[in-house]
Design a protein around this motif. Structure first.
Motif, mmCIF file in Angstrom:
data_model
loop_
_atom_site.group_PDB
_atom_site.id
_atom_site.type_symbol
_atom_site.label_atom_id
_atom_site.label_comp_id
_atom_site.label_asym_id
_atom_site.label_seq_id
_atom_site.Cartn_x
_atom_site.Cartn_y
_atom_site.Cartn_z
ATOM 1 N N VAL A 89 0.875 -1.154 -0.147
ATOM 2 C CA VAL A 89 -0.072 0.242 0.029
ATOM 3 C C VAL A 89 0.825 1.117 0.188
ATOM 4 O O VAL A 89 1.720 1.578 0.881
ATOM 5 C CB VAL A 89 -0.955 0.065 1.231
ATOM 6 N N HIS A 90 0.710 1.912 -1.014
ATOM 7 C CA HIS A 90 1.476 3.457 -1.185
ATOM 8 C C HIS A 90 0.531 4.462 -0.772
ATOM 9 O O HIS A 90 -0.541 4.629 -1.428
ATOM 10 C CB HIS A 90 1.758 3.485 -2.460
ATOM 11 N N THR A 91 0.764 5.142 0.216
ATOM 12 C CA THR A 91 -0.209 6.276 0.684
ATOM 13 C C THR A 91 -0.137 7.377 -0.190
ATOM 14 O O THR A 91 -1.121 8.167 -0.230
ATOM 15 C CB THR A 91 -0.063 6.829 2.152
ATOM 16 N N GLY A 92 1.057 7.625 -0.863
ATOM 17 C CA GLY A 92 0.821 8.866 -1.740
ATOM 18 C C GLY A 92 1.128 10.038 -1.134
ATOM 19 O O GLY A 92 1.156 11.354 -1.556
ATOM 20 N N LEU B 188 -3.190 5.222 -2.237
ATOM 21 C CA LEU B 188 -4.191 5.960 -1.481
ATOM 22 C C LEU B 188 -4.350 7.430 -2.061
ATOM 23 O O LEU B 188 -5.018 8.126 -1.750
ATOM 24 C CB LEU B 188 -3.895 6.008 0.135
ATOM 25 N N GLU B 189 -3.102 7.764 -2.717
ATOM 26 C CA GLU B 189 -3.175 9.322 -3.312
ATOM 27 C C GLU B 189 -3.488 10.182 -2.401
ATOM 28 O O GLU B 189 -4.216 11.222 -2.992
ATOM 29 C CB GLU B 189 -4.071 9.258 -4.616
ATOM 30 N N GLU C 5 -6.154 12.080 6.578
ATOM 31 C CA GLU C 5 -6.543 11.830 5.375
ATOM 32 C C GLU C 5 -5.837 10.400 4.969
ATOM 33 O O GLU C 5 -6.842 9.434 4.518
ATOM 34 C CB GLU C 5 -5.901 12.449 4.100
ATOM 35 N N VAL C 6 -4.623 10.037 5.603
ATOM 36 C CA VAL C 6 -4.166 8.717 5.309
ATOM 37 C C VAL C 6 -4.983 7.697 6.094
ATOM 38 O O VAL C 6 -5.671 6.607 5.631
ATOM 39 C CB VAL C 6 -2.595 8.630 5.805
ATOM 40 N N GLU D 207 -8.424 2.814 6.304
ATOM 41 C CA GLU D 207 -9.394 2.006 7.053
ATOM 42 C C GLU D 207 -10.132 1.173 6.277
ATOM 43 O O GLU D 207 -10.451 -0.165 6.397
ATOM 44 C CB GLU D 207 -10.430 2.837 7.780
ATOM 45 N N PRO D 208 -10.748 1.678 5.080
ATOM 46 C CA PRO D 208 -11.531 0.694 4.240
ATOM 47 C C PRO D 208 -10.482 -0.398 3.556
ATOM 48 O O PRO D 208 -11.031 -1.508 3.453
ATOM 49 C CB PRO D 208 -11.973 1.547 3.026
#
Length: 390
Positions: A47-50, A74-75, A87-88, A93-94
């Protein structure tokens, strides 16, 4: 990585590995490689949060480090610390609700590290923190808050140096949750040093006319600055650039400019303090370019924590332009010296380095390129019912 959702109907729960910003990429790459080599039966999602929102730079780093395309991005992008962290959390969470991971692995000390650790912890999902227990003891640093809180939220804490365990013990973390494994940053360095770009080719690519500064085989210094405490205050930045000008009169400098630093130099009208005859200004560099710039430098001047470690592993003298460091082993055993904002001390140490009497240092314990293997074996023994082999 394992992009298929086939595991959703099986008893095998995936492990989620999180990256968010540039330093995370270098730390996660060897961990993902270790999973693909020794734990192929365990599904892994990247997972890359962006948080690092420059797509061109992110793409280049992923390519340099042979990182797979993230399964989920997640951009999030840029924002204040509070907004970015929130925002992260909202977007992560989803991901947990959909994939029900056995564990979430976070690295380092960026906002994404804390945000994802907090969400996972509140949902009862174990968190493993790579690079745990490092402390600058300066709570004015946002990264220090991220480190402390992430460690409090984590079930497995992987340390890069033995002193980190004492920090964790003081904060109430049990020894049974701490594992000294070595430094995954050095795993990446050892894996990729053979791809390091020659420094002259990097200079040539951006500033062809500047190559003449180095053609006579002169030594050079490498400079990186990015911390807000150094570059956001015009007087502090002015003092640093003035000191660097004095250094450049003794040894040519290559200055890899972080966007924040570049913008502030222009904003505060300080560009005239940089002597173009002795200083080459470069844009942000890829990983293999930075390795080449570091390994051939006579000295590195920086405020980066990761570069303190990399220079120690490379045996290159490092002068850290900060009043403290969360990586004391680079001072106790490595090539690093804290000079802070003391111009006289910095120039004194530069003279020592140039006349051959600078600090030598040695490579610390377990900085052997196998930290990621130790981490994956330990994770498997705790969360996948396999026996660790070390």
């Amino acid at each position: 990585m394992n992009n298929s959702d086939s595991y959703l109907n099986q008893e095998i729960k995936p492990i989620i590995c999180v990256v968010g910003a540039r330093p995370n990429f270098m730390k996660m790459a060897p961990i993902l490689r270790a999973f693909s080599n020794i734990a192929t039966e365990w599904p892994v999602l990247l997972v890359h949060t962006g948080q690092h929102y420059d797509s061109a730079m992110s793409d280049q780093l992923f390519e340099d480090l042979h990182l797979p395309v993230p399964d989920i991005n997640l951009e999030v992008g840029s924002a204040s610390h509070a907004v970015q962290t929130a925002e992260v959390m909202k977007r992560f969470e989803p991901v947990l609700d959909q994939h029900h991971p056995s564990c979430v692995v976070v690295v380092g000390d960026v906002n994404s590290t804390l945000a994802c650790a907090l969400v996972a912890n509140k949902k009862g999902i174990p968190v493993a923190h790579v690079e745990a227990g490092l402390r600058s003891n300066d709570r004015a640093m946002p990264e220090e808050i991220n480190r402390i809180l992430t460690d409090q939220l984590s079930m497995r804490l992987y340390t890069t140096e033995r002193s980190a365990a004492a920090n964790l013990n003081r904060e109430g973390v049990s020894d049974q949750n701490i594992k000294f494994v070595g430094n995954v940053m050095i795993d990446s360095l050892r894996e990729n040093i053979k791809y390091a770009k020659p420094y002259l080719s990097t200079v040539q690519a951006h500033e062809p006319a500047a190559v003449k500064i180095f053609r006579e085989g002169k030594e050079y210094g490498l400079v990186t600055l990015h911390r807000p405490s150094n570059v956001d205050d015009p007087e502090i930045l002015k003092t640093l650039l003035t000191t660097l000008g004095k250094v450049a009169s003794q040894i040519p400098l290559i200055f890899a400019l972080h966007p924040r630093t570049k913008n502030n130099i222009e904003k505060f009208k300080l560009l005239s303090l940089i002597d173009p005859g002795n200083t080459v200004l470069l844009p942000p560099q890829g990983y293999v370019e930075m390795l080449g710039l570091m390994k051939d430098a006579a000295v590195v001047l920086t405020d980066s924590g990761g570069i303190q470690e990399e220079t120690t592993a490379l045996g290159v003298p490092c002068l850290t332009l900060r009043e403290n460091t969360e990586r004391p082993i680079t001072i106790d055993e490595g090539t690093n010296i804290l000079v802070g904002s003391d111009s006289d001390l910095l120039l004194y140490e530069i003279n020592n380095i140039l006349n051959g009497s600078g600090k030598k240092g040695r490579v610390p314990e377990l900085w052997d390129g196998n930290a990621a293997i130790r981490i994956v074996e330990d994770l498997r023994s705790h969360f996948f019912n396999k026996s660790a082999t070390f």
